[in-house]
Design a protein around this motif. Structure first.
Motif, PDB file in Angstrom:
ATOM      1  N   ASP C   6       0.866  -1.173   0.000  1.00 51.04           N
ATOM      2  CA  ASP C   6       0.000   0.000   0.000  1.00 51.04           C
ATOM      3  C   ASP C   6       0.904   1.225   0.000  1.00 51.04           C
ATOM      4  O   ASP C   6       1.164   1.828   1.026  1.00 51.04           O
ATOM      5  CB  ASP C   6      -0.904  -0.030   1.231  1.00 51.04           C
ATOM      6  CG  ASP C   6      -1.790   1.202   1.307  1.00 51.04           C
ATOM      7  OD1 ASP C   6      -1.854   1.953   0.316  1.00 51.04           O
ATOM      8  OD2 ASP C   6      -2.409   1.407   2.354  1.00 51.04           O
ATOM      9  N   THR C   7       1.450   1.538  -1.174  1.00 57.73           N
ATOM     10  CA  THR C   7       2.319   2.701  -1.226  1.00 57.73           C
ATOM     11  C   THR C   7       1.653   3.746  -2.093  1.00 57.73           C
ATOM     12  O   THR C   7       0.992   3.437  -3.064  1.00 57.73           O
ATOM     13  CB  THR C   7       3.685   2.356  -1.839  1.00 57.73           C
ATOM     14  OG1 THR C   7       3.477   2.049  -3.202  1.00 57.73           O
ATOM     15  CG2 THR C   7       4.326   1.187  -1.152  1.00 57.73           C
ATOM     16  N   ALA C   8       1.840   4.984  -1.733  1.00 59.43           N
ATOM     17  CA  ALA C   8       1.238   6.079  -2.496  1.00 59.43           C
ATOM     18  C   ALA C   8       1.930   7.353  -2.066  1.00 59.43           C
ATOM     19  O   ALA C   8       2.615   7.384  -1.053  1.00 59.43           O
ATOM     20  CB  ALA C   8      -0.255   6.169  -2.186  1.00 59.43           C
ATOM     21  N   TRP C   9       1.790   8.406  -2.887  1.00 59.88           N
ATOM     22  CA  TRP C   9       2.260   9.719  -2.451  1.00 59.88           C
ATOM     23  C   TRP C   9       1.229  10.301  -1.496  1.00 59.88           C
ATOM     24  O   TRP C   9       0.035  10.282  -1.778  1.00 59.88           O
ATOM     25  CB  TRP C   9       2.459  10.650  -3.648  1.00 59.88           C
ATOM     26  CG  TRP C   9       3.719  10.312  -4.387  1.00 59.88           C
ATOM     27  CD1 TRP C   9       3.805   9.575  -5.521  1.00 59.88           C
ATOM     28  CD2 TRP C   9       5.052  10.679  -4.031  1.00 59.88           C
ATOM     29  NE1 TRP C   9       5.132   9.451  -5.893  1.00 59.88           N
ATOM     30  CE2 TRP C   9       5.915  10.122  -5.000  1.00 59.88           C
ATOM     31  CE3 TRP C   9       5.612  11.412  -2.975  1.00 59.88           C
ATOM     32  CZ2 TRP C   9       7.300  10.276  -4.953  1.00 59.88           C
ATOM     33  CZ3 TRP C   9       6.994  11.564  -2.936  1.00 59.88           C
ATOM     34  CH2 TRP C   9       7.823  11.001  -3.912  1.00 59.88           C
ATOM     35  N   ARG C  10       1.719  10.759  -0.355  1.00 57.51           N
ATOM     36  CA  ARG C  10       0.824  11.294   0.677  1.00 57.51           C
ATOM     37  C   ARG C  10       1.421  12.591   1.188  1.00 57.51           C
ATOM     38  O   ARG C  10       2.602  12.880   0.979  1.00 57.51           O
ATOM     39  CB  ARG C  10       0.709  10.329   1.856  1.00 57.51           C
ATOM     40  CG  ARG C  10       0.327   8.907   1.468  1.00 57.51           C
ATOM     41  CD  ARG C  10       0.421   7.999   2.705  1.00 57.51           C
ATOM     42  NE  ARG C  10       0.708   6.622   2.301  1.00 57.51           N
ATOM     43  CZ  ARG C  10      -0.230   5.714   2.032  1.00 57.51           C
ATOM     44  NH1 ARG C  10      -1.500   6.019   2.139  1.00 57.51           N
ATOM     45  NH2 ARG C  10       0.116   4.496   1.652  1.00 57.51           N
ATOM     46  N   VAL C  11       0.622  13.312   1.957  1.00 57.61           N
ATOM     47  CA  VAL C  11       1.090  14.555   2.540  1.00 57.61           C
ATOM     48  C   VAL C  11       1.477  14.303   4.001  1.00 57.61           C
ATOM     49  O   VAL C  11       0.671  13.797   4.778  1.00 57.61           O
ATOM     50  CB  VAL C  11       0.000  15.639   2.486  1.00 57.61           C
ATOM     51  CG1 VAL C  11       0.535  16.945   3.067  1.00 57.61           C
ATOM     52  CG2 VAL C  11      -0.465  15.828   1.055  1.00 57.61           C
ATOM     53  N   VAL C  98       5.425  12.692   0.755  1.00 55.40           N
ATOM     54  CA  VAL C  98       6.136  11.450   1.053  1.00 55.40           C
ATOM     55  C   VAL C  98       5.500  10.278   0.312  1.00 55.40           C
ATOM     56  O   VAL C  98       4.287  10.247   0.106  1.00 55.40           O
ATOM     57  CB  VAL C  98       6.195  11.150   2.567  1.00 55.40           C
ATOM     58  CG1 VAL C  98       6.885  12.281   3.311  1.00 55.40           C
ATOM     59  CG2 VAL C  98       4.816  10.898   3.150  1.00 55.40           C
ATOM     60  N   HIS C  99       6.354   9.339  -0.074  1.00 58.42           N
ATOM     61  CA  HIS C  99       5.908   8.147  -0.789  1.00 58.42           C
ATOM     62  C   HIS C  99       6.366   6.935   0.013  1.00 58.42           C
ATOM     63  O   HIS C  99       7.553   6.755   0.235  1.00 58.42           O
ATOM     64  CB  HIS C  99       6.551   8.130  -2.183  1.00 58.42           C
ATOM     65  CG  HIS C  99       6.113   6.983  -3.035  1.00 58.42           C
ATOM     66  ND1 HIS C  99       6.907   6.477  -4.038  1.00 58.42           N
ATOM     67  CD2 HIS C  99       4.983   6.255  -3.050  1.00 58.42           C
ATOM     68  CE1 HIS C  99       6.257   5.475  -4.634  1.00 58.42           C
ATOM     69  NE2 HIS C  99       5.102   5.326  -4.051  1.00 58.42           N
ATOM     70  N   GLY C 100       5.417   6.143   0.437  1.00 58.45           N
ATOM     71  CA  GLY C 100       5.829   4.971   1.192  1.00 58.45           C
ATOM     72  C   GLY C 100       4.625   4.331   1.873  1.00 58.45           C
ATOM     73  O   GLY C 100       3.498   4.712   1.588  1.00 58.45           O
ATOM     74  N   PRO C 101       4.881   3.356   2.739  1.00 56.97           N
ATOM     75  CA  PRO C 101       6.193   2.804   3.102  1.00 56.97           C
ATOM     76  C   PRO C 101       6.786   1.958   1.972  1.00 56.97           C
ATOM     77  O   PRO C 101       6.056   1.313   1.255  1.00 56.97           O
ATOM     78  CB  PRO C 101       5.875   1.949   4.333  1.00 56.97           C
ATOM     79  CG  PRO C 101       4.422   1.593   4.195  1.00 56.97           C
ATOM     80  CD  PRO C 101       3.771   2.741   3.485  1.00 56.97           C
ATOM     81  N   LEU C 102       8.116   1.968   1.869  1.00 59.04           N
ATOM     82  CA  LEU C 102       8.795   1.314   0.757  1.00 59.04           C
ATOM     83  C   LEU C 102       9.784   0.247   1.246  1.00 59.04           C
ATOM     84  O   LEU C 102      10.421   0.417   2.280  1.00 59.04           O
ATOM     85  CB  LEU C 102       9.580   2.343  -0.057  1.00 59.04           C
ATOM     86  CG  LEU C 102       8.778   3.494  -0.679  1.00 59.04           C
ATOM     87  CD1 LEU C 102       9.727   4.501  -1.313  1.00 59.04           C
ATOM     88  CD2 LEU C 102       7.780   2.975  -1.693  1.00 59.04           C
TER      89      LEU C 102
END
Ligand SMILES: Cc1cc2nc3c(=O)[nH]c(=O)nc-3n(C[C@H](O)[C@H](O)[C@H](O)COP(=O)(O)OP(=O)(O)OC[C@H]3O[C@@H](n4cnc5c(N)ncnc54)[C@H](O)[C@@H]3O)c2cc1C
Ligand SMILES: [Zn+2]
Lengths: 84, 196, 239
Positions: C6-11, C98-102
Motif C-alpha cells: 500500500d504505497t502512495a504519495w501522501r502529505v 512522502v511516498h511509502g512505506p517502501l
C-alpha cells in the motif's frame, strides 16, 4: 497467432506492480543466477537507476525518472517470479 | 498531487543566456556512475571506427600523434545541470574520419563497460565532436570517462560516451543503451529533448 | 504487512522538528492515510521548487508498527541539495510529500526465531535499526538482539533514549567519551569480530550506512565466516 492490444496486459501488470518488486526473484539472462531484486546492485546515474546482477555485473534492469514520468526496462532479466 | 515545498528552491537558479531551458549552472562536476568505473590502462587502450567497408584502429600512441584540438565549450546534463566554459583537449572526429568512406548516416558509440549511445554522423563531423583525453589541463580521470571519452557538447551529456572505445556506423538510427531505457533518441538541450 | 504493497504519495505534516545531533535533525511527520510500516522500511520525500524543479531522496523510518506518526532522522551533508534544507529550513507545520512505506527486504518483523539478530549501523545508517530495536522492545520479542554502532563522537548519537535499553557496542571514529577504554578510530575487522554475534551462532545481520561502510563491513563479515545469505544491507550512498 494474432496479437492482442496492450490493454490485455492490464491485469498481469497491475499484479506485478501491486507487489513489492524488490521481493520478486529474477533470473539473470547473462549468468542465469536467480536472486531477489533487493540483492541486486543499483547504480544511480542522475535520474536513472541501473540495476546490475550481483553475481556477474550484467545490467538487469533500468528505471529512469524524468518530467514526472518513469521508464522501466527489464532488459537483462530472463524471467521474474512475483511473490504471491 | 505535487505541491510547492515552502522555502525549497533547489540548487541556485542564476540564469545565464548560455543555459538551455530547464538547466542550472554548477561549478563542481557531479559524478554519475551507472556501474563500476572501468579502469583502462593506456597501454591496453584502443580506439576503432568500423564501417561497412572495414575497421580502423588506433593505439594510444598512434592516437596521440594525431592533430590535437583545444576545445572550450559548455556541457549540459539531462539531469538539469550545466557546466559553462569547460576546456578539453582531444582529437576531432573529422580528423579520425579522414579517408574513411561510409554510406551510413548514423553512428553507435561503444564504451568499455558495455554502454552504447547513438548519434547521427553529421552531428559528429564539422567540428562538433571530439575524442577527449584531457580536461582542464589534466588527464581525464576514470570517474569522468578517462582515459578518453567522446564529447558532443551540443547534445545532452549522456551522448558524450564515457570510456569510449569505438564508433560503429549504421544505416538506421538505432537507439543505444540509454535511449532504449528512456532517454531521447536525439537529445538536443535547446529543444529539451530529454526523454522519449 | 506483506501482500499487496500500500504505497502512495501522501502529505506529511511536520508536527515536530528538533536537533538530534550537531549535524542532524529529528523530524516527526503526521501522514494522513499512512498504513503503518514494518521496522526497517523507508519512504521517499519529494521537494518541489516554484519553477517545478523537484528533488527526491529516500529516508529510513525510525518508527514501526501501526499509526500515522512517522519518525525520521536526517543527517546534513554540507554540500548536499536536500539534507541541508530538511535539517535547517523545515519548520513545524510544513507539509512534505512522502511516498511509502517502501521496501520489504530490509525489514525485521517480530518472530522470536531462534537465530539472533545482529544490527550494524554507521552514522545515520542506524535509523532503520532504531525502528527494529523499538519493534523488538515494544513487542517483547525474545530474539537475542545486538547493535554495533559506528559514529563520529558521543554527540553524534541518534535516538539515545532507544539505545539506552538495548545491547549496544559503540565504535567512536573521531572522539570517544572521557574514560572510554579504547581510543577513537575507524572500525576494524578485529573490533567487528569482537563485537558481533559469532558466525557459528548463525545471526541474521542487518547492515546499514554509507555505501563505503556497508561494502567494507559486508566483506569482513563474509571473511569472518558469516553466510552472505544471512546478511541484508541498505546502502545510503556516498563513498
Ligand atoms: C534507502 C535509503 C535510506 C536512507 N535513509 C537515510 C536516513 O534515514 N537519514 C539520512 O540522513 N540519510 C538517509 N539516506 C541518504 C539520503 O537519501 C540522501 O542521500 C542524503 O540525505 C543526501 O542527500 P542530499 O540531497 O543532501 O545530498 P546530494 O546533493 O544528493 O549529494 C551531495 C554529496 O554528498 C554525497 N552523498 C550522497 N549521499 C551520501 C551519503 N549517504 N553519505 C555520504 N555522502 C553522500 C554525494 O555523492 C554528493 O557528493 C538514505 C538513503 C537511502 C538510499
Ligand atoms: Zn548475472
Amino acid at each position: 497467432m494474432s496479437h492482442l492490444d496492450g490493454n490485455a496486459l492490464a491485469g498481469v501488470l497491475s499484479e506485478v506492480f501491486t507487489f513489492d518488486p524488490t521481493l520478486a526473484r529474477a533470473r539473470c539472462a547473462n549468468c542465469y543466477s536467480v536472486d531477489v531484486l533487493a540483492r541486486a546492485m543499483v547504480y544511480v546515474d542522475g535520474s536513472a537507476f541501473v540495476v546490475r546482477c550481483a553475481s556477474c555485473d550484467a545490467v538487469l534492469a533500468t528505471v529512469m525518472d524524468g518530467d514526472g514520468r518513469r521508464w522501466v526496462s527489464l532488459k537483462g532479466v530472463s524471467a521474474i517470479e512475483i511473490p504471491r | 498531487m505535487s505541491f510547492i515545498t515552502r522555502g525549497f528552491s533547489g540548487r541556485s537558479h542564476d540564469r545565464d543566456p548560455r543555459l538551455p531551458p530547464g538547466q542550472t549552472e554548477v561549478s563542481d562536476w557531479p559524478v554519475l556512475s551507472a556501474g563500476p568505473t572501468p579502469r583502462v590502462d593506456t597501454e591496453e587502450w584502443e580506439f576503432s571506427i568500423r564501417t561497412e567497408n572495414g575497421a580502423h584502429t588506433w593505439t594510444w600512441d598512434q592516437f596521440m600523434a594525431l592533430k590535437i584540438d583545444d576545445v572550450s565549450t559548455d556541457i549540459h546534463c539531462v539531469t538539469h545541470w550545466s557546466k559553462l566554459g569547460t576546456s578539453w583537449r582531444g582529437v576531432s572526429i573529422d580528423t579520425l574520419f579522414e579517408g574513411i568512406e561510409t554510406s551510413h548516416d548514423f553512428v553507435m558509440a561503444h564504451s568499455y563497460g558495455g554502454y552504447t549511445t547513438n548519434v547521427p554522423l553529421d552531428e559528429l563531423l564539422n567540428g562538433q565532436a571530439w575524442i577527449a583525453f584531457e580536461f582542464d589541463g589534466e588527464p581525464l580521470e576514470a570517474e569522468h570517462g578517462g582515459p578518453a571519452r567522446l564529447i558532443v557538447p551540443h547534445l545532452y551529456f549522456w551522448k558524450s560516451a564515457k570510456w569510449v572505445r569505438g564508433l560503429v556506423t549504421m544505416p538506421n538510427d538505432d537507439p543505444g543503451f540509454w535511449e532504449q531505457s528512456g532517454y531521447h533518441i536525439h537529445g538536443d538541450p535547446w529543444k529539451e529533448e530529454r526523454y522519449w | 504487512m506483506s501482500g499487496p504493497a500500500d504505497t502512495a504519495w501522501r502529505v506529511g505534516s511536520v508536527s515536530r522538528i528538533s536537533k538530534e545531533t550537531p549535524s542532524a535533525a529529528r523530524i516527526v511527520l503526521d501522514v494522513d492515510g499512512w498504513p503503518g510500516n514494518d521496522a526497517g522500511q523507508h519512504l521517499d520525500i519529494r521537494l518541489t521548487a516554484p519553477d517545478g524543479y523537484t528533488a527526491t531522496r529516500s529516508y529510513s523510518i525510525a518508527s514501526a508498527g501501526p499509526g500515522m506518526v512517522v519518525d525520521l532522522a536526517v543527517d546534513k551533508l554540507p554540500d548536499g541539495e536536500v539534507s541541508p534544507f530538511l535539517v535547517d529550513d523545515v519548520m513545524a507545520g510544513d507539509k512534505l510529500e512522502v511516498h511509502g512505506p517502501l521496501g520489504g527486504w530490509f525489514v525485521w518483523r517480530p518472530d522470536a526465531a531462534s537465530s539472533p539478530v545482529q544490527l550494524i549501523g554507521g552514522g545515520s545508517g542506524v535509523v532503520p535499526l532504531i525502528a527494529m530495536l523499538r519493534s523488538h522492545h515494544d513487542t517483547a520479542d525474545a530474539t537475542p538482539f545486538r547493535l554495533l554502532y559506528s559514529l563520529r563522537t558521543p554527540e553524534d548519537t541518534f535516538f539515545p533514549e532507544v539505545l539506552k535499553d538495548a545491547d549496544v557496542d559503540y565504535v567512536y571514529t573521531r572522539r570517544a567519551p572521557d574514560g572510554w577504554p579504547t581510543p577513537a578510530g575507524r572500525l576494524t575487522k578485529d573490533v567487528l569480530a569482537a563485537s558481533v554475534f559469532a558466525a557459528a551462532e548463525k545471526p541474521r545481520v542487518f547492515l546499514c550506512g554509507s555505501t563505503g561502510f556497508v561494502e567494507t563491513v559486508a566483506a569482513w563479515l563474509v571473511e569472518l565466516g558469516h553466510d552472505p545469505r544471512m546478511i541484508r544491507t541498505e546502502r545510503f550512498g556516498g563513498t
